[in-house]
Scaffold this motif. Structure first.
Motif, PDB file in Angstrom:
ATOM      1  N   THR A   1      -8.033   6.759   3.624  1.00 38.95           N
ATOM      2  CA  THR A   1      -8.101   7.890   2.683  1.00 38.95           C
ATOM      3  C   THR A   1      -8.713   7.527   1.338  1.00 38.95           C
ATOM      4  O   THR A   1      -8.632   8.303   0.394  1.00 38.95           O
ATOM      5  CB  THR A   1      -6.718   8.545   2.438  1.00 38.95           C
ATOM      6  OG1 THR A   1      -5.909   7.728   1.583  1.00 38.95           O
ATOM      7  CG2 THR A   1      -5.993   8.838   3.741  1.00 38.95           C
ATOM      8  N   ARG A   2      -9.322   6.364   1.224  1.00 37.42           N
ATOM      9  CA  ARG A   2     -10.004   6.005  -0.011  1.00 37.42           C
ATOM     10  C   ARG A   2     -11.334   6.748  -0.138  1.00 37.42           C
ATOM     11  O   ARG A   2     -11.944   6.768  -1.192  1.00 37.42           O
ATOM     12  CB  ARG A   2     -10.225   4.490  -0.064  1.00 37.42           C
ATOM     13  CG  ARG A   2      -8.920   3.692  -0.027  1.00 37.42           C
ATOM     14  CD  ARG A   2      -9.173   2.205   0.122  1.00 37.42           C
ATOM     15  NE  ARG A   2      -9.907   1.673  -1.001  1.00 37.42           N
ATOM     16  CZ  ARG A   2      -9.368   1.319  -2.155  1.00 37.42           C
ATOM     17  NH1 ARG A   2      -8.067   1.462  -2.345  1.00 37.42           N
ATOM     18  NH2 ARG A   2     -10.103   0.820  -3.119  1.00 37.42           N
TER      19      ARG A   2
ATOM     20  N   GLU B  57      -2.991  14.935  -2.758  1.00 36.28           N
ATOM     21  CA  GLU B  57      -3.163  13.629  -3.390  1.00 36.28           C
ATOM     22  C   GLU B  57      -1.824  12.942  -3.664  1.00 36.28           C
ATOM     23  O   GLU B  57      -1.684  11.729  -3.506  1.00 36.28           O
ATOM     24  CB  GLU B  57      -3.959  13.768  -4.695  1.00 36.28           C
ATOM     25  CG  GLU B  57      -5.440  14.015  -4.496  1.00 36.28           C
ATOM     26  CD  GLU B  57      -6.114  12.939  -3.669  1.00 36.28           C
ATOM     27  OE1 GLU B  57      -5.834  11.747  -3.906  1.00 36.28           O
ATOM     28  OE2 GLU B  57      -6.913  13.286  -2.780  1.00 36.28           O
ATOM     29  N   ALA B  58      -0.833  13.715  -4.074  1.00 37.13           N
ATOM     30  CA  ALA B  58       0.485  13.128  -4.349  1.00 37.13           C
ATOM     31  C   ALA B  58       1.087  12.541  -3.079  1.00 37.13           C
ATOM     32  O   ALA B  58       1.721  11.472  -3.112  1.00 37.13           O
ATOM     33  CB  ALA B  58       1.420  14.186  -4.933  1.00 37.13           C
ATOM     34  N   ASP B  59       0.881  13.198  -1.943  1.00 30.86           N
ATOM     35  CA  ASP B  59       1.401  12.691  -0.675  1.00 30.86           C
ATOM     36  C   ASP B  59       0.659  11.428  -0.242  1.00 30.86           C
ATOM     37  O   ASP B  59       1.265  10.503   0.311  1.00 30.86           O
ATOM     38  CB  ASP B  59       1.283  13.762   0.411  1.00 30.86           C
ATOM     39  CG  ASP B  59       2.179  14.960   0.140  1.00 30.86           C
ATOM     40  OD1 ASP B  59       3.228  14.776  -0.513  1.00 30.86           O
ATOM     41  OD2 ASP B  59       1.829  16.077   0.573  1.00 30.86           O
ATOM     42  N   LYS B  60      -0.643  11.392  -0.496  1.00 30.57           N
ATOM     43  CA  LYS B  60      -1.423  10.189  -0.185  1.00 30.57           C
ATOM     44  C   LYS B  60      -0.920   9.004  -1.007  1.00 30.57           C
ATOM     45  O   LYS B  60      -0.763   7.895  -0.491  1.00 30.57           O
ATOM     46  CB  LYS B  60      -2.908  10.420  -0.478  1.00 30.57           C
ATOM     47  CG  LYS B  60      -3.614  11.338   0.491  1.00 30.57           C
ATOM     48  CD  LYS B  60      -5.087  11.456   0.102  1.00 30.57           C
ATOM     49  CE  LYS B  60      -5.829  12.433   0.994  1.00 30.57           C
ATOM     50  NZ  LYS B  60      -7.250  12.566   0.595  1.00 30.57           N
ATOM     51  N   ARG B  61      -0.684   9.231  -2.287  1.00 26.53           N
ATOM     52  CA  ARG B  61      -0.223   8.142  -3.159  1.00 26.53           C
ATOM     53  C   ARG B  61       1.133   7.632  -2.701  1.00 26.53           C
ATOM     54  O   ARG B  61       1.379   6.424  -2.706  1.00 26.53           O
ATOM     55  CB  ARG B  61      -0.169   8.620  -4.615  1.00 26.53           C
ATOM     56  CG  ARG B  61      -1.528   8.827  -5.256  1.00 26.53           C
ATOM     57  CD  ARG B  61      -1.412   8.938  -6.765  1.00 26.53           C
ATOM     58  NE  ARG B  61      -0.630  10.100  -7.170  1.00 26.53           N
ATOM     59  CZ  ARG B  61      -1.149  11.298  -7.391  1.00 26.53           C
ATOM     60  NH1 ARG B  61      -2.459  11.502  -7.229  1.00 26.53           N
ATOM     61  NH2 ARG B  61      -0.386  12.317  -7.775  1.00 26.53           N
ATOM     62  N   PHE B  62       2.007   8.550  -2.291  1.00 25.68           N
ATOM     63  CA  PHE B  62       3.323   8.135  -1.820  1.00 25.68           C
ATOM     64  C   PHE B  62       3.191   7.299  -0.547  1.00 25.68           C
ATOM     65  O   PHE B  62       3.871   6.281  -0.381  1.00 25.68           O
ATOM     66  CB  PHE B  62       4.203   9.359  -1.562  1.00 25.68           C
ATOM     67  CG  PHE B  62       5.588   9.006  -1.092  1.00 25.68           C
ATOM     68  CD1 PHE B  62       6.528   8.496  -1.984  1.00 25.68           C
ATOM     69  CD2 PHE B  62       5.950   9.173   0.236  1.00 25.68           C
ATOM     70  CE1 PHE B  62       7.800   8.162  -1.552  1.00 25.68           C
ATOM     71  CE2 PHE B  62       7.227   8.839   0.666  1.00 25.68           C
ATOM     72  CZ  PHE B  62       8.153   8.326  -0.224  1.00 25.68           C
TER      73      PHE B  62
ATOM     74  N   MET C 106       0.660   5.451   0.321  1.00 30.97           N
ATOM     75  CA  MET C 106       0.113   4.152  -0.029  1.00 30.97           C
ATOM     76  C   MET C 106       1.142   3.254  -0.700  1.00 30.97           C
ATOM     77  O   MET C 106       1.024   2.026  -0.667  1.00 30.97           O
ATOM     78  CB  MET C 106      -1.109   4.318  -0.939  1.00 30.97           C
ATOM     79  CG  MET C 106      -2.328   4.878  -0.225  1.00 30.97           C
ATOM     80  SD  MET C 106      -2.958   3.824   1.102  1.00 30.97           S
ATOM     81  CE  MET C 106      -3.502   2.381   0.190  1.00 30.97           C
ATOM     82  N   ARG C 107       2.150   3.838  -1.317  1.00 30.48           N
ATOM     83  CA  ARG C 107       3.182   3.032  -1.973  1.00 30.48           C
ATOM     84  C   ARG C 107       4.292   2.623  -1.014  1.00 30.48           C
ATOM     85  O   ARG C 107       5.077   1.731  -1.344  1.00 30.48           O
ATOM     86  CB  ARG C 107       3.818   3.821  -3.131  1.00 30.48           C
ATOM     87  CG  ARG C 107       2.933   4.069  -4.323  1.00 30.48           C
ATOM     88  CD  ARG C 107       3.750   4.461  -5.540  1.00 30.48           C
ATOM     89  NE  ARG C 107       4.600   5.621  -5.282  1.00 30.48           N
ATOM     90  CZ  ARG C 107       4.282   6.874  -5.586  1.00 30.48           C
ATOM     91  NH1 ARG C 107       3.107   7.129  -6.126  1.00 30.48           N
ATOM     92  NH2 ARG C 107       5.120   7.871  -5.351  1.00 30.48           N
TER      93      ARG C 107
ATOM     94  N   ARG D 295       5.467  -2.198  -7.563  1.00 32.42           N
ATOM     95  CA  ARG D 295       5.509  -1.415  -6.323  1.00 32.42           C
ATOM     96  C   ARG D 295       6.947  -1.022  -5.999  1.00 32.42           C
ATOM     97  O   ARG D 295       7.193   0.073  -5.489  1.00 32.42           O
ATOM     98  CB  ARG D 295       4.889  -2.211  -5.181  1.00 32.42           C
ATOM     99  CG  ARG D 295       4.839  -1.425  -3.877  1.00 32.42           C
ATOM    100  CD  ARG D 295       3.766  -1.937  -2.959  1.00 32.42           C
ATOM    101  NE  ARG D 295       3.887  -1.395  -1.620  1.00 32.42           N
ATOM    102  CZ  ARG D 295       2.902  -0.848  -0.928  1.00 32.42           C
ATOM    103  NH1 ARG D 295       1.709  -0.728  -1.469  1.00 32.42           N
ATOM    104  NH2 ARG D 295       3.088  -0.420   0.295  1.00 32.42           N
TER     105      ARG D 295
ATOM    106  N   ALA E  84       7.816   1.877  -8.106  1.00 34.10           N
ATOM    107  CA  ALA E  84       7.132   3.091  -7.661  1.00 34.10           C
ATOM    108  C   ALA E  84       7.912   3.824  -6.574  1.00 34.10           C
ATOM    109  O   ALA E  84       7.708   5.023  -6.358  1.00 34.10           O
ATOM    110  CB  ALA E  84       5.729   2.746  -7.148  1.00 34.10           C
TER     111      ALA E  84
END
Length: 274
Positions: free
Chosen positions: A70-71, A96-101, A103-104, A131, A134
């Protein structure tokens, strides 16, 4: 080894989920105007499986990795990921918020250039601890203890915990980046040329560490590399790419020992046998 999970995630998927694909890549294509990055690539990845994507420079392997992780938004195609509750989501079209979550927590990404995956002006411990914070951890003593444990797991001395990555060697930076990615117990890790630019002796040490961690933690991983020795050591299956297309795929030992496609034969014959 301490692996810290966010409170709302289970540590181990059910046995039933282990038999289903973790990642389903369907007809992924990426074009830069008229230029092809990759085209019509499909495969499944199962829990605990390591897939190598190999090919020469410009083959499209890094473009494919960036689309899957997803980058980069693909021109067409789907990337379906099986969440811990068994539901399947198309990650390319997540918020985007779901993608960031994701990735964390469930995913990690090990960059070829470690500076891209680390904060170079904060301490090694803070890189790992960031991390953890996060995903909701706030107790300083617990975060520092977990960071210390992980630095030891990647062969970084405890007395370097307050040193900044810019004071580390290239190999140490890569090991720190690995600790930063694995501390929250991801199920899938993407690796883009993880040994690129390192001395041969440092590469060997890092590969041994990666192989042990991936095996011990039961991680699924997608490894992009031009080095077939890396593919043989780390992966169960491999995909060979040329000009954005998949030329050959199969079990790693079969592809390397009995290549069918003329391009794969040429690629293997051009290097020393592993």
């Amino acid at each position: 080894m301490t692996i810290v999970q966010p409170n709302d995630l289970q540590n181990t998927p059910s046995t039933a989920l282990q038999d289903l694909p973790l990642l389903e890549v369907r007809s992924i294509s990426k074009f830069y105007g008229a230029r092809r990055g990759c085209e019509n690539v499909s495969f499944d990845l199962y829990p605990g499986e390591v897939l190598a994507i190999v090919g020469e420079s410009g083959s499209g392997k890094s473009t494919l990795l960036n689309c899957i992780s997803t980058r980069m938004l693909p021109t067409s195609g789907l990337v379906n990921y099986r969440m811990r509750d068994g539901s399947v989501q198309d990650v390319c079209h997540m918020q985007e918020a779901d993608k960031r979550f994701l990735m964390r927590t469930d995913w990690g990404f090990v960059h070829q250039n470690s500076a891209d995956g680390l904060r170079m002006t904060v301490s090694a411990g803070a890189n790992v601890g960031e991390r953890l914070m996060a995903v909701g951890h706030r107790h300083y003593g617990s975060i520092r203890s977990t960071a210390t444990d992980w630095l030891e797991q990647v062969e970084i001395s405890e007395d370097r915990i307050d040193d900044q990555p810019r004071d580390f060697s290239g190999g140490m930076r890569q090991r720190l980046q690995i600790a930063r990615n694995l501390v929250t117990g991801p199920r899938l890790v993407f690796m883009d040329e993880p040994t690129g630019g390192l001395d041969v002796s440092v590469q060997a040490r890092l590969l041994d560490l990666l192989r042990n961690l991936v095996s011990n933690l039961g991680l699924a991983a997608i490894v992009v590399t031009h080095d077939l020795a890396v593919a043989r050591l780390l992966s169960h299956r491999m995909i060979v790419m040329k000009d954005g297309h998949v030329i050959e795929e199969g079990l790693t030992d079969r592809v390397l020992d009995d290549p069918q496609a003329p391009y794969t034969q040429l690629l293997i014959s051009s290097i020393l046998q592993v």
